[in-house]
Design an enzyme around this catalytic site. Structure first.
Site, PDB file in Angstrom:
ATOM      1  N   ASP A  77       0.796  -1.167  -0.007  1.00 52.57           N
ATOM      2  CA  ASP A  77      -0.035  -0.004   0.143  1.00 52.57           C
ATOM      3  C   ASP A  77       0.869   1.375   0.033  1.00 52.57           C
ATOM      4  O   ASP A  77       0.643   2.430  -0.554  1.00 52.57           O
ATOM      5  CB  ASP A  77      -0.863  -0.104   1.132  1.00 52.57           C
ATOM      6  CG  ASP A  77      -2.160  -0.989   1.064  1.00 52.57           C
ATOM      7  OD1 ASP A  77      -2.059  -1.409   0.036  1.00 52.57           O
ATOM      8  OD2 ASP A  77      -2.706  -1.199   2.071  1.00 52.57           O
ATOM      9  N   GLY A  78       2.114   1.177   0.722  1.00 51.02           N
ATOM     10  CA  GLY A  78       2.978   2.247   0.658  1.00 51.02           C
ATOM     11  C   GLY A  78       3.294   2.705  -0.594  1.00 51.02           C
ATOM     12  O   GLY A  78       3.430   3.987  -0.954  1.00 51.02           O
ATOM     13  N   HIS A 162       5.513  14.051  24.704  1.00 48.21           N
ATOM     14  CA  HIS A 162       4.778  15.089  25.501  1.00 48.21           C
ATOM     15  C   HIS A 162       3.474  15.180  24.927  1.00 48.21           C
ATOM     16  O   HIS A 162       3.178  15.143  23.510  1.00 48.21           O
ATOM     17  CB  HIS A 162       5.674  16.419  25.435  1.00 48.21           C
ATOM     18  CG  HIS A 162       7.006  16.330  25.839  1.00 48.21           C
ATOM     19  ND1 HIS A 162       7.098  15.694  27.309  1.00 48.21           N
ATOM     20  CD2 HIS A 162       8.161  16.478  25.607  1.00 48.21           C
ATOM     21  CE1 HIS A 162       8.375  15.873  27.804  1.00 48.21           C
ATOM     22  NE2 HIS A 162       8.954  16.408  26.655  1.00 48.21           N
ATOM     23  N   ASP A 181      -2.135  12.787  22.370  1.00 44.57           N
ATOM     24  CA  ASP A 181      -0.660  12.452  21.942  1.00 44.57           C
ATOM     25  C   ASP A 181      -0.544  13.068  20.468  1.00 44.57           C
ATOM     26  O   ASP A 181       0.244  12.973  19.643  1.00 44.57           O
ATOM     27  CB  ASP A 181      -0.461  11.006  21.831  1.00 44.57           C
ATOM     28  CG  ASP A 181       0.083  10.641  23.109  1.00 44.57           C
ATOM     29  OD1 ASP A 181       0.594  11.590  23.863  1.00 44.57           O
ATOM     30  OD2 ASP A 181       0.158   9.346  23.369  1.00 44.57           O
ATOM     31  N   THR A 192      -8.768   2.292   7.209  1.00 46.54           N
ATOM     32  CA  THR A 192      -8.197   1.200   7.247  1.00 46.54           C
ATOM     33  C   THR A 192      -6.733   1.057   7.704  1.00 46.54           C
ATOM     34  O   THR A 192      -6.077  -0.191   7.800  1.00 46.54           O
ATOM     35  CB  THR A 192      -8.409   0.091   6.129  1.00 46.54           C
ATOM     36  OG1 THR A 192      -7.907   0.739   4.767  1.00 46.54           O
ATOM     37  CG2 THR A 192      -9.971  -0.218   5.703  1.00 46.54           C
ATOM     38  N   LEU A 196      -7.290   3.282  11.798  1.00 48.20           N
ATOM     39  CA  LEU A 196      -7.804   2.044  12.357  1.00 48.20           C
ATOM     40  C   LEU A 196      -6.998   1.703  14.051  1.00 48.20           C
ATOM     41  O   LEU A 196      -7.827   1.224  14.858  1.00 48.20           O
ATOM     42  CB  LEU A 196      -7.819   0.959  11.317  1.00 48.20           C
ATOM     43  CG  LEU A 196      -8.397  -0.515  11.727  1.00 48.20           C
ATOM     44  CD1 LEU A 196      -9.821  -0.420  12.003  1.00 48.20           C
ATOM     45  CD2 LEU A 196      -8.073  -1.401  10.880  1.00 48.20           C
TER      46      LEU A 196
END
Length: 299
Positions: A77-78, A162, A181, A192, A196
């Site tokens: 997917d990247g 932090h 965060d 997804t 997710l």
């Protein structure tokens, strides 16, 4: 005669299995008589193979979008995200061969390359349109950085753990102040992915919606929120915080921020065209990839 007569190829740059599948795909496309164009970095995977080296036209990703009427991505997917961010504006459809892990966007399995790609070339496919996000950072009213994302835009504290304080506005209306965060602003495509993992909702790809998912919020009342895809989302980072905030787009482009900077997020006007095999079904994909249950068994 297929309408996809000029096909561009993008491959995973650090995956030997993807290189093998890329060569196999090239051999098949060659047998179908289509013109093959290689993305510049992808061509580097083939330089040591005399069968493929110096055989096909090699261009950068932008020119790939201008020349081709189909681009096939071989990787995870990247890799498809990398192609999508550049190619969406050229209106060229993308098709994915999965040589990654989860593979929500790359549909075709390696052993099915010839069969599934042949079906697509014969006109048997599902065409889906997915929207991307435009992100810009402003400092004292001046834009200092911009990028795009198919999956998500993430505000996070960078290298140090932090808590961040920030305000959220939607279409000019103040929504809330949060301490957490960070926050994930996700498209349906990205629902997804990282969203997710952060407890965000699954959004059907056809929805015109954006999810806002706080990351480890300080209060139990903070929950993911879904807004219209046409919304203008603005996030202002608090000026009194120990964190050094950063923005990431699809986990790829990263930008440092200053306290008090504003993040502006809108839907891009250009839609990504994504091709799937004819039997593609989003719910079946969720069952397969997320381990959902199948049919109830009869006693």
């Amino acid at each position: 005669m297929t309408k996809f007569s000029v096909i561009g190829l993008i491959g995973h740059l650090h995956n030997e299995r993807a290189t093998y599948s890329l060569k196999r795909l090239i051999s098949f496309l060659q047998s179908r008589g289509v013109q093959i164009v290689l993305e510049q970095e992808t061509a580097g995977l083939l330089v040591d193979d005399p069968l493929f080296a110096a055989t096909y036209r090699v261009v950068d990703a932008d020119e790939l979008g201008q020349l081709c009427n189909l681009v096939i991505v071989v990787g995870g997917d990247g890799s498809l995200l990398r192609g999508a961010r550049v190619l969406a504006k050229y209106n060229v459809p993308l098709l994915g061969v999965n040589r990654g892990r989860l593979g929500f966007l790359t549909d075709i399995m390696p052993e099915e390359i010839e069969t599934r790609v042949d079906e697509v070339l014969s006109g048997k496919y599902i065409l889906e349109e997915r929207f991307l996000l435009d992100m810009s950072i402003t400092h004292l009213g001046e834009t200092i950085a911009s990028s795009e994302a198919l999956n998500e835009v993430v505000l996070h504290p960078g290298q140090f753990v932090h808590m961040l304080q920030y305000e959220i506005y939607v279409d000019g209306y103040f929504v809330t102040t949060q301490s957490s965060d960070g926050i994930i602003v996700s498209t349906p495509t990205g629902s997804t992915a990282y969203s997710l993992s952060g407890g965000g909702p699954l959004l059907h790809p056809n929805l015109d919606a954006i999810a806002l998912v706080p990351m480890n919020p300080h209060t139990l009342s903070s929950r993911p929120m879904v807004v219209s895809g046409s919304s203008h989302i603005m996030i202002r980072v608090g000026e009194h915080s120990r964190a050094i905030p950063m923005i990431s787009c699809d986990g790829h482009n990263h930008f440092d921020m200053n306290m008090g900077d504003e993040i502006h997020i809108r839907k891009k006007p250009d839609l990504l065209k994504l091709l799937h095999p004819a039997e593609y079904n989003f719910y079946e994909r969720c069952r397969t990839k997320l381990g959902w249950g199948g049919h109830l068994l009869n006693d």
